[in-house]
Design a protein around this motif. Structure first.
Motif, short mmCIF file in Angstrom:
data_model
loop_
_atom_site.label_atom_id
_atom_site.label_comp_id
_atom_site.label_asym_id
_atom_site.label_seq_id
_atom_site.Cartn_x
_atom_site.Cartn_y
_atom_site.Cartn_z
N TYR A 1 22.29 78.03 -2.15
CA TYR A 1 23.42 78.78 -2.73
C TYR A 1 22.90 80.12 -3.28
N ARG B 1 23.86 83.93 -2.14
CA ARG B 1 24.38 84.90 -3.11
C ARG B 1 23.47 86.12 -3.25
N PRO C 1 22.99 73.99 1.67
CA PRO C 1 23.37 74.64 0.41
C PRO C 1 24.75 74.22 -0.08
N GLN C 2 24.93 74.32 -1.38
CA GLN C 2 26.28 74.30 -1.90
C GLN C 2 26.84 75.69 -1.60
N THR C 3 28.08 75.77 -1.23
CA THR C 3 28.69 77.08 -0.99
C THR C 3 29.80 77.36 -1.98
N GLN C 4 30.27 76.33 -2.65
CA GLN C 4 31.30 76.47 -3.70
C GLN C 4 30.92 75.52 -4.83
N TYR D 1 31.02 70.89 -5.86
CA TYR D 1 29.84 70.05 -5.99
C TYR D 1 30.16 68.88 -6.92
N THR E 1 31.00 80.99 -5.83
CA THR E 1 31.24 80.77 -4.41
C THR E 1 30.33 81.64 -3.55
N ALA E 2 29.98 81.11 -2.40
CA ALA E 2 29.27 81.89 -1.39
C ALA E 2 30.25 82.30 -0.29
N HIS F 1 31.11 71.86 1.77
CA HIS F 1 30.34 73.11 1.80
C HIS F 1 30.16 73.66 3.22
#
Length: 181
Positions: free
Chosen positions: A40, A44, A59-62, A66, A96-97, A124
């Motif tokens: 993430y 970013r 990755p987490q994207t938001q 999670y 957020t990504a 994600h």
């Protein structure tokens, strides 16, 4: 303020090089790499470094998507709130990504995803792919999927460390097949 200045200074350091006089760094040779939460952060990072190459693994994207255990800790430790929903509206852009500027700034994004991790697939990976498609930025994304089954508690007790495991097991799958740690 401090965190923002730190990110800007880090971006400037990458741009000018690690020494006071600077070592020339060709833009195509600058990468941000991370896995999970670090993935993430790598995504970013493209907001602060135009032309950045990104490698993000699972990755987490938001952040709001999670698990609640982790988002509660994050909200409490970073913002003094009980849950992320208490701060998400005010700081929505930070969590957020799925940001068009990331896609615009990134030279290229390599995104690797474990297809056995259904939570990340649903919350994600798939939203990120949909976002990239909506932004017509498919040319900036390379996706690699792999299947790495989760380790069960029973399997953990059977795993062991041997000279083979530390010397010869070159992949996670090979390590799992041989019962390595």
């Amino acid at each position: 303020m401090l965190k923002s200045a730190l990110i800007e200074e880090t971006a400037a350091l990458i741009t000018r090089g690690p020494t006071p006089g600077g070592i020339p760094v060709e833009p195509e040779n600058v990468y941000a790499y991370g896995s999970s939460g670090g993935g993430y952060a790598a995504l970013r990072s493209a907001l602060y470094r135009d032309g950045l190459n990104v490698i993000a693994i699972n990755p987490q994207t938001q952040l709001a998507a999670y698990g609640p255990k982790w988002t509660r800790r994050f909200a409490q430790n970073c913002y003094g709130r009980k849950k992320i929903e208490d701060i998400a509206e005010r700081y929505q852009g930070r969590f957020t990504a799925l940001d068009p500027q990331i896609l615009k700034n990134a030279r290229h994004i390599f995104y690797a995803q474990n297809t056995e991790d259904q939570e990340h697939m649903d919350n994600h990976f798939n939203p990120f792919l949909n976002f990239v498609a909506q932004q017509n930025a498919d040319d900036r994304l390379t996706v690699h999927t792999f299947a790495d089954p989760p380790v069960t508690p029973q399997a953990k007790t059977k795993r062991h460390s041997t000279p083979y495991c530390t010397t010869f097991a070159r992949t996670r799958r090979e390590s799992d097949q041989r019962g390595c740690l």
